[in-house]
Design an enzyme around this catalytic site. Structure first.
Site, PDB file in Angstrom:
ATOM      1  N   HIS A 160       0.842  -1.192   0.000  1.00  0.00           N
ATOM      2  CA  HIS A 160       0.000   0.000   0.000  1.00  0.00           C
ATOM      3  C   HIS A 160       0.877   1.240   0.000  1.00  0.00           C
ATOM      4  O   HIS A 160       1.783   1.377   0.815  1.00  0.00           O
ATOM      5  CB  HIS A 160      -0.906   0.013   1.239  1.00  0.00           C
ATOM      6  CG  HIS A 160      -2.146  -0.804   1.060  1.00  0.00           C
ATOM      7  ND1 HIS A 160      -3.332  -0.498   1.678  1.00  0.00           N
ATOM      8  CD2 HIS A 160      -2.387  -1.911   0.326  1.00  0.00           C
ATOM      9  CE1 HIS A 160      -4.255  -1.397   1.330  1.00  0.00           C
ATOM     10  NE2 HIS A 160      -3.697  -2.264   0.515  1.00  0.00           N
ATOM     11  N   TYR A 208      -9.590   5.603   7.106  1.00  0.00           N
ATOM     12  CA  TYR A 208      -9.769   6.003   8.499  1.00  0.00           C
ATOM     13  C   TYR A 208     -10.840   7.077   8.514  1.00  0.00           C
ATOM     14  O   TYR A 208     -10.644   8.155   7.947  1.00  0.00           O
ATOM     15  CB  TYR A 208      -8.467   6.565   9.075  1.00  0.00           C
ATOM     16  CG  TYR A 208      -7.394   5.529   9.340  1.00  0.00           C
ATOM     17  CD1 TYR A 208      -7.160   5.065  10.625  1.00  0.00           C
ATOM     18  CD2 TYR A 208      -6.614   5.028   8.304  1.00  0.00           C
ATOM     19  CE1 TYR A 208      -6.172   4.129  10.883  1.00  0.00           C
ATOM     20  CE2 TYR A 208      -5.620   4.091   8.543  1.00  0.00           C
ATOM     21  CZ  TYR A 208      -5.399   3.644   9.838  1.00  0.00           C
ATOM     22  OH  TYR A 208      -4.431   2.714  10.076  1.00  0.00           O
ATOM     23  N   PRO A 255      -4.557   0.564  18.508  1.00  0.00           N
ATOM     24  CA  PRO A 255      -4.306   0.109  17.134  1.00  0.00           C
ATOM     25  C   PRO A 255      -4.419   1.199  16.068  1.00  0.00           C
ATOM     26  O   PRO A 255      -4.144   0.928  14.895  1.00  0.00           O
ATOM     27  CB  PRO A 255      -5.380  -0.965  16.933  1.00  0.00           C
ATOM     28  CG  PRO A 255      -6.480  -0.584  17.864  1.00  0.00           C
ATOM     29  CD  PRO A 255      -5.809   0.017  19.065  1.00  0.00           C
ATOM     30  N   LYS A 301       0.827   0.117  15.083  1.00  0.00           N
ATOM     31  CA  LYS A 301       2.193  -0.002  15.585  1.00  0.00           C
ATOM     32  C   LYS A 301       2.465  -1.246  16.419  1.00  0.00           C
ATOM     33  O   LYS A 301       3.632  -1.561  16.675  1.00  0.00           O
ATOM     34  CB  LYS A 301       2.548   1.227  16.432  1.00  0.00           C
ATOM     35  CG  LYS A 301       2.604   2.524  15.654  1.00  0.00           C
ATOM     36  CD  LYS A 301       3.656   2.480  14.589  1.00  0.00           C
ATOM     37  CE  LYS A 301       3.575   3.645  13.631  1.00  0.00           C
ATOM     38  NZ  LYS A 301       4.168   3.353  12.339  1.00  0.00           N
ATOM     39  N   TYR A 318       3.676   6.797  10.044  1.00  0.00           N
ATOM     40  CA  TYR A 318       2.840   5.659   9.692  1.00  0.00           C
ATOM     41  C   TYR A 318       3.680   4.533   9.058  1.00  0.00           C
ATOM     42  O   TYR A 318       3.486   3.350   9.376  1.00  0.00           O
ATOM     43  CB  TYR A 318       1.720   6.082   8.740  1.00  0.00           C
ATOM     44  CG  TYR A 318       0.611   5.069   8.614  1.00  0.00           C
ATOM     45  CD1 TYR A 318      -0.495   5.099   9.469  1.00  0.00           C
ATOM     46  CD2 TYR A 318       0.649   4.065   7.652  1.00  0.00           C
ATOM     47  CE1 TYR A 318      -1.507   4.158   9.366  1.00  0.00           C
ATOM     48  CE2 TYR A 318      -0.363   3.124   7.540  1.00  0.00           C
ATOM     49  CZ  TYR A 318      -1.439   3.173   8.395  1.00  0.00           C
ATOM     50  OH  TYR A 318      -2.435   2.237   8.296  1.00  0.00           O
TER      51      TYR A 318
END
Length: 391
Positions: free
Chosen positions: A72, A201, A293, A297, A384
């Protein structure tokens, strides 16, 4: 039994460490309280950072991940009904994340260990650690009604938040930091195609939602719920209706629903234990820290710990003690950056029940800055995909 390293826990962190040590010719045994099927049945993370991808390659278990995993290059933030793409690849100089379920990663590690004939003791009960404050640590366990003892040079505590290793440290030698959040994630796994090629998200008036995946045909979805909620109160239809209500119109229209394969509620917490080394025993992964979550991580931090520990132990047997002496310091510096990022993401994207109006507007302004500022998007992207190691 006499080994160089006794590893407690056969989750991903323990198995990765075992693989790294085996490749370096270091004798290690892994003890696991549960059966292999139980370990594989735990539904967990699926987003791997670049450094975790590289570590699995170093351990020699990355072939299937590269063949079946989903690279991704970005994520989507759905804010106020509008999507904002964070170009992870472009903002970080070509880095990416990989979608590859923890179950599959664990299976690869188990298969590699079995193929190499390396020692793993499953269903090891009443595990106890002792002597880790001396040069002669020992581990004992019960198997099939018989008590066994292992003499070793080092103990690696990869046995999770409720494991025996951290619990065996004198309380006065340990400092802990914790933040418990007033909500959880209700997750549903289904054999349905993902609603989007990238993770979404979503922050809505109804609460947070996440659209994730495990493959092109298997999806993982989450919605924020109060801590008092019970999973039995959520039929599949209720879940799909609530998720749809938190998405934008294109995603809601594209959502393919189906029966759940698994459904559960995970509470959110931040937790860190310091230090992570106690003489000849080291804590790694969930034994030392928990992250919400939101920032993806948890597994990645565990992999980072055992990378640091594996290299430190290999260096020790090569004549250098610097790695083991600085293990806790090196890990905690990285851990606290990941804790900060996960806490930050959680605060930005969730609705807290008691947030005063001023703070709520300030959070909305910060989120607006993040998605519309190059600096803001870059900060999110760098964290990220995973910060580089500072060896």
């Amino acid at each position: 039994m006499r080994v160089q390293v006794a590893i407690i826990g056969a989750g991903p962190s323990g198995l990765i460490l075992g693989q790294l040590l085996a490749k370096a010719g270091i004798d290690a045994v892994i003890l696991e309280a549960h059966t292999p099927d139980y370990v594989l049945g735990r539904i967990r993370a699926g987003v791997l950072e670049q450094v975790c991808i590289d570590l699995l390659d170093e351990a020699g278990v990355g072939e299937r991940m590269h063949r079946e995993g989903l690279p991704h290059h970005g994520i989507e933030l759905l804010i106020g009904g509008l999507r904002h793409r964070i170009d992870l690849h472009g903002l970080t100089g070509g880095k990416q994340v990989m979608i590859y379920g923890q179950t599959e990663l664990t299976r690869d590690l188990m298969d590699a260990r079995a193929k190499a004939g390396l020692a793993t003791v499953y269903e090891a009960k009443e595990v106890a650690v002792s002597g880790f404050d001396t040069d002669h640590p020992r581990v004992s366990y019960l198997k099939d009604g018989v008590r066994h003892e292992i003499a070793c040079d080092f103990i690696a505590g990869c046995d999770g938040f409720h494991g025996v290793c951290r619990a065996s440290v004198p309380k006065e030698s340990l400092r802990t930091f914790e933040r418990v959040y007033p909500f959880g994630w209700l997750g549903l796994l289904s054999d349905t195609p993902p609603v989007c090629d990238e993770l979404i998200y979503a922050k809505s008036e109804r609460g947070f939602a996440l659209c994730s995946m495990r493959s092109h045909t298997r999806s993982r979805y989450y919605v924020q719920v109060p801590l008092t909620e019970k999973v039995e109160n959520w039929s599949d239809d209720r879940f799909w209706d609530e998720l749809r209500a938190r998405l934008d119109a294109p995603a809601a229209a594209a959502l393919v629903t189906g029966p759940s394969l698994e459904k559960s509620i995970a509470p959110l917490r931040s937790f860190v234990a310091e230090p992570m080394r106690f003489g000849r025993m080291f804590l790694a992964g969930d034994a030392a820290h928990i992250v919400p979550p939101t920032g993806a991580k948890g597994l990645n931090l565990a992999a980072s710990d055992v990378r640091t520990l594996g290299h430190a132990l290999i260096a020790f047997y090569g004549g250098s003690t610097d790695g083991i002496e600085r293990y806790s310091e090196r890990c905690l510096r990285r851990i606290w950056k990941a804790e900060r990022f996960s806490w930050w993401m959680t605060n930005l994207l969730h609705r807290f029940p008691d947030t005063p109006p001023f703070e709520q507007r300030a959070l909305e302004a910060e989120l607006d800055y993040v998605v519309h500022s190059l600096a803001g998007r870059t900060t999110l992207a760098e964290n990220y995909v995973g910060l580089p190691f500072e060896d």
